[in-house]
Design an enzyme around this catalytic site. Sequence first.
Site, PDB file in Angstrom:
ATOM      1  N   HIS A   1       4.046  -4.348   8.711  1.00 51.75           N
ATOM      2  CA  HIS A   1       4.178  -3.739  10.732  1.00 51.75           C
ATOM      3  C   HIS A   1       3.014  -4.292  11.418  1.00 51.75           C
ATOM      4  O   HIS A   1       2.395  -4.813  12.767  1.00 51.75           O
ATOM      5  CB  HIS A   1       4.037  -2.707  11.144  1.00 51.75           C
ATOM      6  CG  HIS A   1       5.082  -1.911  10.342  1.00 51.75           C
ATOM      7  ND1 HIS A   1       6.954  -1.797  10.481  1.00 51.75           N
ATOM      8  CD2 HIS A   1       4.986  -0.659   9.376  1.00 51.75           C
ATOM      9  CE1 HIS A   1       7.109  -1.363   9.357  1.00 51.75           C
ATOM     10  NE2 HIS A   1       6.301  -1.016   8.932  1.00 51.75           N
TER      11      HIS A   1
ATOM     12  N   HIS B   1      12.695  -2.694   2.370  1.00 50.74           N
ATOM     13  CA  HIS B   1      12.089  -1.074   3.217  1.00 50.74           C
ATOM     14  C   HIS B   1      12.849  -0.230   2.338  1.00 50.74           C
ATOM     15  O   HIS B   1      14.286  -0.060   2.606  1.00 50.74           O
ATOM     16  CB  HIS B   1      11.876  -0.985   4.528  1.00 50.74           C
ATOM     17  CG  HIS B   1      10.862  -2.055   4.614  1.00 50.74           C
ATOM     18  ND1 HIS B   1       9.771  -1.936   4.495  1.00 50.74           N
ATOM     19  CD2 HIS B   1      11.312  -2.646   5.474  1.00 50.74           C
ATOM     20  CE1 HIS B   1       8.666  -2.942   5.315  1.00 50.74           C
ATOM     21  NE2 HIS B   1       9.977  -3.994   5.539  1.00 50.74           N
ATOM     22  N   LEU B   2      12.308   1.396   1.762  1.00 46.74           N
ATOM     23  CA  LEU B   2      12.882   2.511   1.114  1.00 46.74           C
ATOM     24  C   LEU B   2      14.055   2.528   2.110  1.00 46.74           C
ATOM     25  O   LEU B   2      14.662   3.273   2.585  1.00 46.74           O
ATOM     26  CB  LEU B   2      12.535   2.669   0.614  1.00 46.74           C
ATOM     27  CG  LEU B   2      11.876   2.827  -0.882  1.00 46.74           C
ATOM     28  CD1 LEU B   2      10.263   3.062  -0.612  1.00 46.74           C
ATOM     29  CD2 LEU B   2      12.372   2.884  -2.212  1.00 46.74           C
ATOM     30  N   SER B   3      12.820   3.160   3.288  1.00 44.41           N
ATOM     31  CA  SER B   3      13.497   3.488   4.539  1.00 44.41           C
ATOM     32  C   SER B   3      13.921   2.971   5.643  1.00 44.41           C
ATOM     33  O   SER B   3      14.060   1.796   5.969  1.00 44.41           O
ATOM     34  CB  SER B   3      12.401   5.215   5.188  1.00 44.41           C
ATOM     35  OG  SER B   3      11.576   3.848   5.684  1.00 44.41           O
TER      36      SER B   3
ATOM     37  N   ARG C   1       5.117  11.172  -2.760  1.00 44.19           N
ATOM     38  CA  ARG C   1       4.739  10.645  -1.305  1.00 44.19           C
ATOM     39  C   ARG C   1       6.326  10.800  -0.380  1.00 44.19           C
ATOM     40  O   ARG C   1       6.931  10.302  -0.573  1.00 44.19           O
ATOM     41  CB  ARG C   1       4.318   9.786  -1.087  1.00 44.19           C
ATOM     42  CG  ARG C   1       4.797   8.574  -0.129  1.00 44.19           C
ATOM     43  CD  ARG C   1       4.348   7.304   0.213  1.00 44.19           C
ATOM     44  NE  ARG C   1       3.937   6.846   1.402  1.00 44.19           N
ATOM     45  CZ  ARG C   1       4.329   5.679   2.087  1.00 44.19           C
ATOM     46  NH1 ARG C   1       5.224   4.102   1.287  1.00 44.19           N
ATOM     47  NH2 ARG C   1       3.661   5.141   3.144  1.00 44.19           N
TER      48      ARG C   1
ATOM     49  N   ARG D   1      12.895   5.224  12.146  1.00 49.27           N
ATOM     50  CA  ARG D   1      10.891   6.173  12.534  1.00 49.27           C
ATOM     51  C   ARG D   1      10.656   5.454  13.938  1.00 49.27           C
ATOM     52  O   ARG D   1      11.241   5.272  15.096  1.00 49.27           O
ATOM     53  CB  ARG D   1      10.590   4.915  11.437  1.00 49.27           C
ATOM     54  CG  ARG D   1      11.870   5.849  10.116  1.00 49.27           C
ATOM     55  CD  ARG D   1      11.392   5.645   9.036  1.00 49.27           C
ATOM     56  NE  ARG D   1      10.136   6.454   8.534  1.00 49.27           N
ATOM     57  CZ  ARG D   1       8.849   6.193   7.526  1.00 49.27           C
ATOM     58  NH1 ARG D   1       9.231   5.359   6.847  1.00 49.27           N
ATOM     59  NH2 ARG D   1       7.843   7.206   7.476  1.00 49.27           N
TER      60      ARG D   1
ATOM     61  N   PRO E   1       0.467  -0.964   0.051  1.00 52.09           N
ATOM     62  CA  PRO E   1       0.613   0.194  -0.095  1.00 52.09           C
ATOM     63  C   PRO E   1       0.794   1.240  -0.132  1.00 52.09           C
ATOM     64  O   PRO E   1       1.420   1.221   0.704  1.00 52.09           O
ATOM     65  CB  PRO E   1      -0.571  -0.002   1.222  1.00 52.09           C
ATOM     66  CG  PRO E   1      -0.436  -0.832   2.095  1.00 52.09           C
ATOM     67  CD  PRO E   1       0.700  -1.678   1.210  1.00 52.09           C
ATOM     68  N   ASN E   2      -0.092   2.128  -1.020  1.00 49.25           N
ATOM     69  CA  ASN E   2       0.856   3.487  -1.251  1.00 49.25           C
ATOM     70  C   ASN E   2       2.357   3.708  -1.970  1.00 49.25           C
ATOM     71  O   ASN E   2       2.553   4.359  -1.503  1.00 49.25           O
ATOM     72  CB  ASN E   2       0.364   4.205   0.566  1.00 49.25           C
ATOM     73  CG  ASN E   2      -0.443   4.370   1.269  1.00 49.25           C
ATOM     74  OD1 ASN E   2      -1.266   4.813   1.166  1.00 49.25           O
ATOM     75  ND2 ASN E   2      -0.763   3.657   2.738  1.00 49.25           N
TER      76      ASN E   2
ATOM     77  N   GLU F   1      13.244  -9.128   2.716  1.00 46.34           N
ATOM     78  CA  GLU F   1      11.673  -7.945   2.274  1.00 46.34           C
ATOM     79  C   GLU F   1      12.522  -7.026   2.676  1.00 46.34           C
ATOM     80  O   GLU F   1      13.684  -6.941   2.957  1.00 46.34           O
ATOM     81  CB  GLU F   1      11.434  -8.003   4.031  1.00 46.34           C
ATOM     82  CG  GLU F   1      10.993  -6.798   4.436  1.00 46.34           C
ATOM     83  CD  GLU F   1      10.917  -6.938   6.686  1.00 46.34           C
ATOM     84  OE1 GLU F   1      10.722  -8.152   6.565  1.00 46.34           O
ATOM     85  OE2 GLU F   1      10.572  -5.982   6.943  1.00 46.34           O
TER      86      GLU F   1
ATOM     87  N   TYR G   1      11.541   8.828   1.131  1.00 49.33           N
ATOM     88  CA  TYR G   1      11.265   7.437  -0.031  1.00 49.33           C
ATOM     89  C   TYR G   1      11.803   8.139  -1.499  1.00 49.33           C
ATOM     90  O   TYR G   1      12.027   7.527  -2.226  1.00 49.33           O
ATOM     91  CB  TYR G   1       9.831   7.534  -0.138  1.00 49.33           C
ATOM     92  CG  TYR G   1       9.188   7.001   1.037  1.00 49.33           C
ATOM     93  CD1 TYR G   1       9.169   5.669   1.976  1.00 49.33           C
ATOM     94  CD2 TYR G   1       7.840   7.782   2.175  1.00 49.33           C
ATOM     95  CE1 TYR G   1       9.044   5.212   2.935  1.00 49.33           C
ATOM     96  CE2 TYR G   1       7.509   6.976   2.806  1.00 49.33           C
ATOM     97  CZ  TYR G   1       8.222   6.193   3.506  1.00 49.33           C
ATOM     98  OH  TYR G   1       7.391   5.480   4.310  1.00 49.33           O
TER      99      TYR G   1
ATOM    100  N   ASN H   1       7.708  -5.335  -0.950  1.00 48.85           N
ATOM    101  CA  ASN H   1       8.088  -4.610  -0.151  1.00 48.85           C
ATOM    102  C   ASN H   1       6.732  -4.502   0.502  1.00 48.85           C
ATOM    103  O   ASN H   1       5.607  -4.116  -0.295  1.00 48.85           O
ATOM    104  CB  ASN H   1       8.096  -3.249  -0.278  1.00 48.85           C
ATOM    105  CG  ASN H   1       8.694  -2.078   0.183  1.00 48.85           C
ATOM    106  OD1 ASN H   1       7.986  -2.024   1.699  1.00 48.85           O
ATOM    107  ND2 ASN H   1       8.803  -0.537   0.229  1.00 48.85           N
TER     108      ASN H   1
ATOM    109  N   ALA I   1       2.660  -0.620   5.277  1.00 52.26           N
ATOM    110  CA  ALA I   1       2.731  -0.272   6.057  1.00 52.26           C
ATOM    111  C   ALA I   1       1.807  -2.038   6.425  1.00 52.26           C
ATOM    112  O   ALA I   1       2.010  -2.569   7.936  1.00 52.26           O
ATOM    113  CB  ALA I   1       1.253   0.504   6.387  1.00 52.26           C
TER     114      ALA I   1
HETATM  115  C1  DQA Z   1       8.020   1.383   3.869  1.00 51.57           C
HETATM  116  C2  DQA Z   1       8.427   1.392   5.309  1.00 51.57           C
HETATM  117  C3  DQA Z   1       7.037   1.275   5.974  1.00 51.57           C
HETATM  118  O1  DQA Z   1       6.892   1.609   7.776  1.00 51.57           O
HETATM  119  C4  DQA Z   1       5.868   1.707   5.062  1.00 51.57           C
HETATM  120  O2  DQA Z   1       4.140   2.241   5.952  1.00 51.57           O
HETATM  121  C5  DQA Z   1       5.649   2.362   3.874  1.00 51.57           C
HETATM  122  C6  DQA Z   1       7.372   2.740   3.273  1.00 51.57           C
HETATM  123  C7  DQA Z   1       9.619   1.664   3.275  1.00 51.57           C
HETATM  124  O3  DQA Z   1       9.826   1.588   2.693  1.00 51.57           O
HETATM  125  O4  DQA Z   1      10.298   2.081   3.988  1.00 51.57           O
HETATM  126  O5  DQA Z   1       4.518   2.167   3.561  1.00 51.57           O
HETATM  127  O6  DQA Z   1       8.114  -0.192   3.837  1.00 51.57           O
END
Ligand code: DQA
Length: 148
Positions: free
Chosen positions: A85, A105-107, A22, A112, A14-15, A103, A27, A79, A82
């Site tokens: 989590h 994650h960009l960040s 965003r 965080r 998502p997102n 797995e 990101y 990825n 959210a």
């Molecule tokens: C994310 C980190 C997640 O906590 C966040 O909800 C995302 C992006 C990342 O790629 O850093 O949507 O997965």
Amino acid sequence: MSEALPKVWVINGPNLNLLGRREPHIYGHQTLADIEKTLEDQGTALGLQVECFQSNHEGGLIDILHSAPGKAVRFIVINAGAYTHTSIALADALAGIALPYIEVHLSNVHAREPFRHHSYLSAKAQAVLCGFGSAGYGYALDFVRKSI
Ligand code: DQA
């Protein structure tokens, strides 16, 4: 007849369709389409068939995962945004299909908010990459190439 290239699915949750606009300070400025094109090209260079998917829906992601074994997928790079989590269902789907996954994650989720520090997916992942920006997906593909 030439042999089919090993198939790798890159799945974004998502997102992540909003990448580029965003929270770019977190990101980055690349769109998801930019990232996917780079990964498909990298796959070609590595001798992998990279196919990319994105869904904003937990059930949609689960349906994509369930279809992977029937499509001869060898490895998954995910990825889950959210849902990482929150989603026991996604973790169960990954365990259920029993394909190796990385797995991404960009960040750097550990730098965080505390609610991003826990992942339901990490325990059964082959590896976890975070904080490398979009390069993390590429590092995952390099690892996949070496491991299959
Ligand atoms: C994310 C980190 C997640 O906590 C966040 O909800 C995302 C992006 C990342 O790629 O850093 O949507 O997965």
